[in-house]
Scaffold this active site. Structure first.
Site, PDB file in Angstrom:
ATOM      1  N   ARG A  22       0.837  -1.215   0.000  1.00 51.10           N
ATOM      2  CA  ARG A  22       0.000   0.000   0.000  1.00 51.10           C
ATOM      3  C   ARG A  22       0.872   1.266   0.000  1.00 51.10           C
ATOM      4  O   ARG A  22       0.996   1.935  -1.015  1.00 51.10           O
ATOM      5  CB  ARG A  22      -0.948  -0.035   1.216  1.00 51.10           C
ATOM      6  N   ASP A  23       1.522   1.567   1.123  1.00 52.45           N
ATOM      7  CA  ASP A  23       2.295   2.814   1.207  1.00 52.45           C
ATOM      8  C   ASP A  23       3.478   2.762   0.237  1.00 52.45           C
ATOM      9  O   ASP A  23       3.849   3.769  -0.373  1.00 52.45           O
ATOM     10  CB  ASP A  23       2.803   3.008   2.650  1.00 52.45           C
ATOM     11  N   HIS A 214       4.857   4.755  12.707  1.00 52.48           N
ATOM     12  CA  HIS A 214       4.917   4.666  11.246  1.00 52.48           C
ATOM     13  C   HIS A 214       5.916   5.730  10.772  1.00 52.48           C
ATOM     14  O   HIS A 214       5.574   6.891  10.584  1.00 52.48           O
ATOM     15  CB  HIS A 214       3.498   4.930  10.708  1.00 52.48           C
ATOM     16  N   HIS A 216       8.687   7.369   8.181  1.00 54.44           N
ATOM     17  CA  HIS A 216       9.300   7.465   6.850  1.00 54.44           C
ATOM     18  C   HIS A 216      10.762   7.863   7.073  1.00 54.44           C
ATOM     19  O   HIS A 216      11.097   8.493   8.077  1.00 54.44           O
ATOM     20  CB  HIS A 216       8.550   8.475   5.983  1.00 54.44           C
ATOM     21  N   CYS A 247       3.963   9.504   0.374  1.00 47.74           N
ATOM     22  CA  CYS A 247       2.589   9.981   0.218  1.00 47.74           C
ATOM     23  C   CYS A 247       2.566  11.023  -0.897  1.00 47.74           C
ATOM     24  O   CYS A 247       3.261  12.030  -0.817  1.00 47.74           O
ATOM     25  CB  CYS A 247       2.099  10.599   1.528  1.00 47.74           C
ATOM     26  N   ASN A 256       9.322   4.584   3.229  1.00 43.05           N
ATOM     27  CA  ASN A 256       9.081   4.198   4.619  1.00 43.05           C
ATOM     28  C   ASN A 256      10.352   3.578   5.210  1.00 43.05           C
ATOM     29  O   ASN A 256      11.237   3.131   4.479  1.00 43.05           O
ATOM     30  CB  ASN A 256       7.985   3.129   4.691  1.00 43.05           C
TER      31      ASN A 256
END
Ligand code: HMG
Ligand code: MG
Length: 306
Positions: A22-23, A214, A216, A247, A256
Site C-alpha cells: 500500500r504505502d 509509522h 518514513h 505519500c 518508509n
C-alpha cells in the site's frame, strides 16, 4: 557507560506491520501489474509476517497506482493467521473493501489541517463524521478498524504540529472504535528525542500496546526513531519492504522505514518477530526486479553484493 546501555529494557517481541503493497506502491509512477502485486503479497504471506496492508480503497483518480484494489484483494492467497488490511477513506471505500472481503479497514487522517485537506479533500472537522460512519459500519460488518494519524511530527505545509491536535484526533479515533492507532511521521522529519517527548505525552493517555509507529526515512532518522520508541515501550512498527514508499500529497515524502533493515536490527538485538529473513529478502528481490530499480533499503543492497 556500557552498563547503562545494557540496562535498557527492550521488549522481547515486536510486531512488524508490512505496508509495502500500500504505502510502498501508492506513489509509484510506473504501474506495478496486478499479477506482480498478487505474487509479491503471496510471498510476503509466507515470510512469517502477521499483518499486511495490501492496497487502498481510495479514489483511483487520486491514487492510480492502486486502482486495482478489488482484483488484488480477491486474488491473493489468504494464509490463516495473517491479517489483510486496506486503507478506507469513506463510505464508498468501505463498500468496496467489504465487497472484496478485506479483514480490517484502516481509516486515516492528519493532525494538520492543510495536509488533511490536500490528502483527503476535507477539513479535519468534515473528516470526523465520515470516518465515524466508516468505523461504525465496518465494525457492524464484523471487520475491525485500525486508525492512522498522519503528520504527527511535522507537516509539509504547516511545519510544526501541535501535540494538542494529535491528542484530540487520537482520542476521537479511539472513541470511534479503532483497535490500534498508528502515529505517522509522514514526511520523515521526526528525531529521537522528539519521538520520546511525543510518546511521553501520548502514553499518559493511551496504553503502549494500542500504539504503533509509522516512520518514513526521508532524512535517515527512521531507525533511530524506532530505537527511541522501543525504549518507550512501543512494540509495533509499520514498515515497507525495500524501503519503498511515500505519500503523493506530502511533497518531499520518501520511502518508509524498510522492513528488511528493521528486521536486521531487531534480530541483532535478540528481539523476536517470527519473520524469516531469507524469505523476506527473496520477496524484496522479487519486487526490486519487477520495479527495475534499486530500492532504498540497506540490508537488501548489502545482501545483493555479499
Ligand atoms: P473526493 O474527490 O473529494 O470524493 O475524494 P467525493 O466524495 O467528492 O467523490 C468524487 C468522486 O470520487 C465520485 O465519483 C465518487 O464516487 C468517487 P463521481 O460521482 O464523480 O463519478 N469516490 C470514490 N471512488 C472509489 N473509491 C472511493 C471513492 N470516494 C469517492 N473510496 C477521497 C475524497 C478521500 C476519496 C480522495 O481524496 C482520496 O481518495 N484520497 C486518498 C489519498 C490517499 O490515498 N493518500 C495516501 C494515503 S495516506 C498516507 O499515505 C499516510 C499514511 O501512510 C500514514 C503516514 O505516513 O503518515 C497512512
Ligand atoms: Mg505513510
Amino acid at each position: 557507560m556500557l552498563n547503562s546501555i545494557l540496562d535498557k529494557n527492550y521488549p522481547e517481541t515486536v510486531e512488524i506491520i508490512e505496508v509495502g503493497p500500500r504505502d510502498g506502491l501508492q506513489n509509484e509512477k510506473e504501474f506495478v501489474s496486478t499479477e506482480d502485486k498478487i505474487k509479491w503479497i503471496n510471498q510476503l504471506s509466507h515470510t512469517g509476517l502477521k499483518y499486511i496492508e495490501v492496497t487502498s480503497f481510495v479514489n483511483p483518480k487520486w491514487i492510480p497506482a492502486l486502482k486495482d484494489a478489488e482484483e488484488v484483494v480477491r486474488n491473493i492467497e489468504r494464509v490463516p493467521g495473517v491479517t489483510y488490511a486496506a486503507l478506507v477513506p469513506n463510505h464508498r471505500g468501505l463498500e468496496r473493501a467489504l465487497e472484496a472481503n478485506i479483514d480490517e479497514a484502516s481509516i486515516f487522517m492528519s493532525a494538520s489541517e492543510t495536509h488533511n485537506q490536500k490528502n483527503i479533500n476535507k477539513s479535519i472537522e468534515q473528516t470526523f463524521p465520515i470516518l465515524q460512519e466508516v468505523a461504525k459500519e465496518s465494525i457492524a460488518a464484523g471487520k475491525s478498524v485500525r486508525g492512522y494519524v498522519s503528520t504527527v511530527f511535522g507537516c509539509p505545509y504547516e511545519g510544526q504540529v501541535s501535540i494538542e491536535n494529535v491528542i484530540r484526533i487520537s482520542e476521537t479515533l479511539f472513541e470511534m472504535g479503532v483497535r490500534e492507532l498508528s502515529l505517522g511521521d509522514t514526511i520523515g522529519v521526526a528525531t529521537p528525542l522528539q519521538v520520546q517527548k511525543v510518546l511521553d505525552t501520548l502514553l499518559r493517555r493511551f496504553p503502549a500496546d494500542k500504539l504503533a509507529m509509522h516512520f518514513h526515512d526521508t532524512r535517515g532518522t527512521a531507525m533511530a526513531n524506532v530505537l527511541s520508541s522501543l525504549e518507550m515501550g512501543i512494540t509495533k512498527f509499520d514498515s515497507s519492504l525495500g524501503g519503498l514508499g511515500g505519500c503523493p500529497y506530502a511533497p518531499g515524502a520518501s520511502g518508509n522505514l524498510a522492513t528488511d533493515d528493521l528486521l536486521y536490527m531487531l534480530n541483532g538485538m535478540g528481539i523476536q518477530t517470527n519473520i524469516q529473513t531469507d524469505k523476506l529478502l527473496e520477496a524484496a528481490q522479487f519486487i526490486q526486479e519487477k520495479m527495475n530499480k534499486t530500492l532504498p533499503s540497506h540490508t537488501l543492497q548489502a545482501c545483493s553484493i555479499a
